[in-house]
Design a protein around this motif. Structure first.
Motif, PDB file in Angstrom:
ATOM      1  N   LEU A 133       0.811  -1.216   0.000  1.00 23.76           N
ATOM      2  CA  LEU A 133       0.000   0.000   0.000  1.00 23.76           C
ATOM      3  C   LEU A 133       0.846   1.269   0.000  1.00 23.76           C
ATOM      4  O   LEU A 133       0.376   2.333  -0.370  1.00 23.76           O
ATOM      5  N   VAL A 134       2.110   1.177   0.400  1.00 19.31           N
ATOM      6  CA  VAL A 134       2.982   2.343   0.350  1.00 19.31           C
ATOM      7  C   VAL A 134       3.154   2.835  -1.090  1.00 19.31           C
ATOM      8  O   VAL A 134       3.367   4.016  -1.337  1.00 19.31           O
ATOM      9  N   PHE A 135       3.042   1.916  -2.060  1.00 16.56           N
ATOM     10  CA  PHE A 135       3.198   2.305  -3.454  1.00 16.56           C
ATOM     11  C   PHE A 135       1.988   3.061  -3.980  1.00 16.56           C
ATOM     12  O   PHE A 135       2.100   3.795  -4.946  1.00 16.56           O
ATOM     13  N   ALA A 136       0.854   2.852  -3.363  1.00 15.06           N
ATOM     14  CA  ALA A 136      -0.367   3.514  -3.836  1.00 15.06           C
ATOM     15  C   ALA A 136      -1.317   3.720  -2.664  1.00 15.06           C
ATOM     16  O   ALA A 136      -2.353   3.068  -2.560  1.00 15.06           O
ATOM     17  N   PRO A 137      -0.998   4.634  -1.729  1.00  7.76           N
ATOM     18  CA  PRO A 137      -1.822   4.792  -0.531  1.00  7.76           C
ATOM     19  C   PRO A 137      -3.259   5.225  -0.816  1.00  7.76           C
ATOM     20  O   PRO A 137      -4.152   4.921  -0.038  1.00  7.76           O
ATOM     21  N   ILE A 138      -3.472   5.873  -1.922  1.00  6.45           N
ATOM     22  CA  ILE A 138      -4.834   6.311  -2.247  1.00  6.45           C
ATOM     23  C   ILE A 138      -5.636   5.186  -2.912  1.00  6.45           C
ATOM     24  O   ILE A 138      -6.800   5.335  -3.214  1.00  6.45           O
ATOM     25  N   SER A 139      -5.015   4.039  -3.102  1.00  5.77           N
ATOM     26  CA  SER A 139      -5.670   2.939  -3.822  1.00  5.77           C
ATOM     27  C   SER A 139      -6.976   2.505  -3.186  1.00  5.77           C
ATOM     28  O   SER A 139      -7.935   2.204  -3.891  1.00  5.77           O
ATOM     29  N   VAL A 140      -7.024   2.449  -1.873  1.00  5.96           N
ATOM     30  CA  VAL A 140      -8.254   2.029  -1.195  1.00  5.96           C
ATOM     31  C   VAL A 140      -9.359   3.024  -1.487  1.00  5.96           C
ATOM     32  O   VAL A 140     -10.484   2.647  -1.824  1.00  5.96           O
ATOM     33  N   GLN A 141      -9.047   4.303  -1.374  1.00  7.70           N
ATOM     34  CA  GLN A 141     -10.024   5.350  -1.649  1.00  7.70           C
ATOM     35  C   GLN A 141     -10.458   5.325  -3.112  1.00  7.70           C
ATOM     36  O   GLN A 141     -11.627   5.485  -3.428  1.00  7.70           O
ATOM     37  N   GLU A 142      -9.504   5.123  -4.014  1.00  9.25           N
ATOM     38  CA  GLU A 142      -9.804   5.105  -5.444  1.00  9.25           C
ATOM     39  C   GLU A 142     -10.465   3.806  -5.878  1.00  9.25           C
ATOM     40  O   GLU A 142     -11.066   3.742  -6.938  1.00  9.25           O
ATOM     41  N   GLY A 143     -10.287   2.752  -5.090  1.00  5.68           N
ATOM     42  CA  GLY A 143     -10.927   1.480  -5.407  1.00  5.68           C
ATOM     43  C   GLY A 143     -10.196   0.660  -6.445  1.00  5.68           C
ATOM     44  O   GLY A 143     -10.823  -0.030  -7.245  1.00  5.68           O
ATOM     45  N   PHE A 144      -8.863   0.714  -6.461  1.00  2.93           N
ATOM     46  CA  PHE A 144      -8.160  -0.172  -7.377  1.00  2.93           C
ATOM     47  C   PHE A 144      -7.343  -1.197  -6.616  1.00  2.93           C
ATOM     48  O   PHE A 144      -6.983  -1.002  -5.472  1.00  2.93           O
ATOM     49  N   ARG A 145      -7.110  -2.329  -7.267  1.00  2.00           N
ATOM     50  CA  ARG A 145      -6.456  -3.452  -6.603  1.00  2.00           C
ATOM     51  C   ARG A 145      -5.142  -3.867  -7.243  1.00  2.00           C
ATOM     52  O   ARG A 145      -4.304  -4.455  -6.579  1.00  2.00           O
ATOM     53  N   ALA A 146      -4.962  -3.606  -8.530  1.00  2.00           N
ATOM     54  CA  ALA A 146      -3.745  -4.041  -9.222  1.00  2.00           C
ATOM     55  C   ALA A 146      -3.213  -2.887 -10.060  1.00  2.00           C
ATOM     56  O   ALA A 146      -3.978  -2.053 -10.543  1.00  2.00           O
ATOM     57  N   PHE A 147      -1.876  -2.860 -10.209  1.00  2.00           N
ATOM     58  CA  PHE A 147      -1.287  -1.825 -11.058  1.00  2.00           C
ATOM     59  C   PHE A 147       0.060  -2.285 -11.583  1.00  2.00           C
ATOM     60  O   PHE A 147       0.678  -3.213 -11.055  1.00  2.00           O
ATOM     61  N   ALA A 148       0.481  -1.617 -12.634  1.00  2.00           N
ATOM     62  CA  ALA A 148       1.815  -1.822 -13.191  1.00  2.00           C
ATOM     63  C   ALA A 148       2.402  -0.447 -13.472  1.00  2.00           C
ATOM     64  O   ALA A 148       1.740   0.400 -14.082  1.00  2.00           O
ATOM     65  N   ASP A 149       3.611  -0.233 -12.991  1.00  2.00           N
ATOM     66  CA  ASP A 149       4.353   0.985 -13.283  1.00  2.00           C
ATOM     67  C   ASP A 149       5.549   0.594 -14.138  1.00  2.00           C
ATOM     68  O   ASP A 149       6.355  -0.253 -13.736  1.00  2.00           O
ATOM     69  N   ILE A 150       5.661   1.199 -15.299  1.00  2.00           N
ATOM     70  CA  ILE A 150       6.726   0.880 -16.250  1.00  2.00           C
ATOM     71  C   ILE A 150       7.555   2.142 -16.490  1.00  2.00           C
ATOM     72  O   ILE A 150       7.004   3.171 -16.898  1.00  2.00           O
ATOM     73  N   PRO A 151       8.867   2.083 -16.236  1.00  2.00           N
ATOM     74  CA  PRO A 151       9.684   3.278 -16.507  1.00  2.00           C
ATOM     75  C   PRO A 151       9.764   3.561 -18.005  1.00  2.00           C
ATOM     76  O   PRO A 151       9.795   2.639 -18.819  1.00  2.00           O
ATOM     77  N   LEU A 152       9.765   4.835 -18.346  1.00  2.00           N
ATOM     78  CA  LEU A 152       9.961   5.268 -19.731  1.00  2.00           C
ATOM     79  C   LEU A 152      11.450   5.507 -19.881  1.00  2.00           C
ATOM     80  O   LEU A 152      12.008   6.376 -19.206  1.00  2.00           O
ATOM     81  N   LYS A 153      12.089   4.751 -20.749  1.00  2.00           N
ATOM     82  CA  LYS A 153      13.552   4.835 -20.874  1.00  2.00           C
ATOM     83  C   LYS A 153      13.971   5.222 -22.284  1.00  2.00           C
ATOM     84  O   LYS A 153      13.389   4.777 -23.255  1.00  2.00           O
ATOM     85  N   ARG A 154      15.040   6.019 -22.331  1.00  2.00           N
ATOM     86  CA  ARG A 154      15.722   6.343 -23.583  1.00  2.00           C
ATOM     87  C   ARG A 154      17.203   6.218 -23.306  1.00  2.00           C
ATOM     88  O   ARG A 154      17.722   6.881 -22.400  1.00  2.00           O
ATOM     89  N   ALA A 155      17.871   5.337 -24.032  1.00  2.00           N
ATOM     90  CA  ALA A 155      19.316   5.116 -23.888  1.00  2.00           C
ATOM     91  C   ALA A 155      19.688   4.856 -22.430  1.00  2.00           C
ATOM     92  O   ALA A 155      20.553   5.504 -21.862  1.00  2.00           O
ATOM     93  N   ASP A 156      18.966   3.937 -21.797  1.00  2.00           N
ATOM     94  CA  ASP A 156      19.204   3.541 -20.410  1.00  2.00           C
ATOM     95  C   ASP A 156      19.034   4.671 -19.408  1.00  2.00           C
ATOM     96  O   ASP A 156      19.549   4.616 -18.294  1.00  2.00           O
TER      97      ASP A 156
END
Length: 193
Positions: A133-156
């Protein structure tokens, strides 16, 4: 009682039914992959045709909802001067969530963890571990259960982060992570351009 001939007939029908089901599955999978490729091609064309960042990010955020089937998406862009991730585009997020996500600090273990580590953060169900929950503390309020965070990379080098959110638990397949990475790569190109 079934005769030997009845059993043979049922076995033949069963094999044909199994083949038909397998063909239907393969056809559905092929159509889904074709749709994914068409979305990526559309985004690539938008990136190459437009230098208007908002338009490109809007196209990507919308395509993610359609192709991956998530309910919400967000794209964050690095503000190098302030050393935070700024919310650049959203789809499906509440105004309150968007307001609370305007600037994410660049720290491991925080909301921008994927950006800070340069590695995707995939969470199939936030409720299975309270530490998540530290990654998405508002998740309970927003009502979501799963997520994926993908970094946007250019040349590492990370230049932002793509987030997708599901309201129900969701097991991310390798194909979905690969597809999200492709969307993230397109967003990174747009930001760099």
């Amino acid at each position: 009682a079934y005769s030997e001939r009845d059993v043979e007939t049922l076995q033949i029908v069963g094999k044909q039914a199994a083949a038909a089901i397998e063909n239907a599955y393969l056809y559905t999978e092929m159509r889904r992959r074709a749709s994914e490729l068409a979305s990526l091609a559309e985004i690539s064309a938008t990136v190459s045709e437009s230098l208007e960042l908002d338009h490109v990010l809007q196209t990507i955020a919308s395509a993610v909802l359609e192709v991956v089937g998530c309910q919400m998406s967000a794209i964050f862009v690095l503000d190098e001067a302030q050393q935070v991730l700024r919310l650049a585009m959203t789809q499906g997020l509440s105004e309150e969530y968007a307001a609370q996500s305007q600037a994410l600090t660049l720290e491991r273990g925080g909301r921008a963890h994927a950006f800070a580590t340069g590695e995707p953060l995939i969470v199939s169900d936030l409720e299975t571990d309270e530490n998540l929950l530290v990654f998405a503390p508002i998740s309970v309020q927003e009502g979501f259960r799963a997520f994926a965070d993908i970094p946007l990379k250019r040349a590492d080098r990370a230049v932002g982060m793509l987030s997708v959110v599901f309201v129900e638990p969701h097991r991310f397949s390798d194909v979905e992570v690969e597809l999200l990475t492709a969307f993230a790569d397109q967003a990174a190109i747009a930001i760099e351009n």
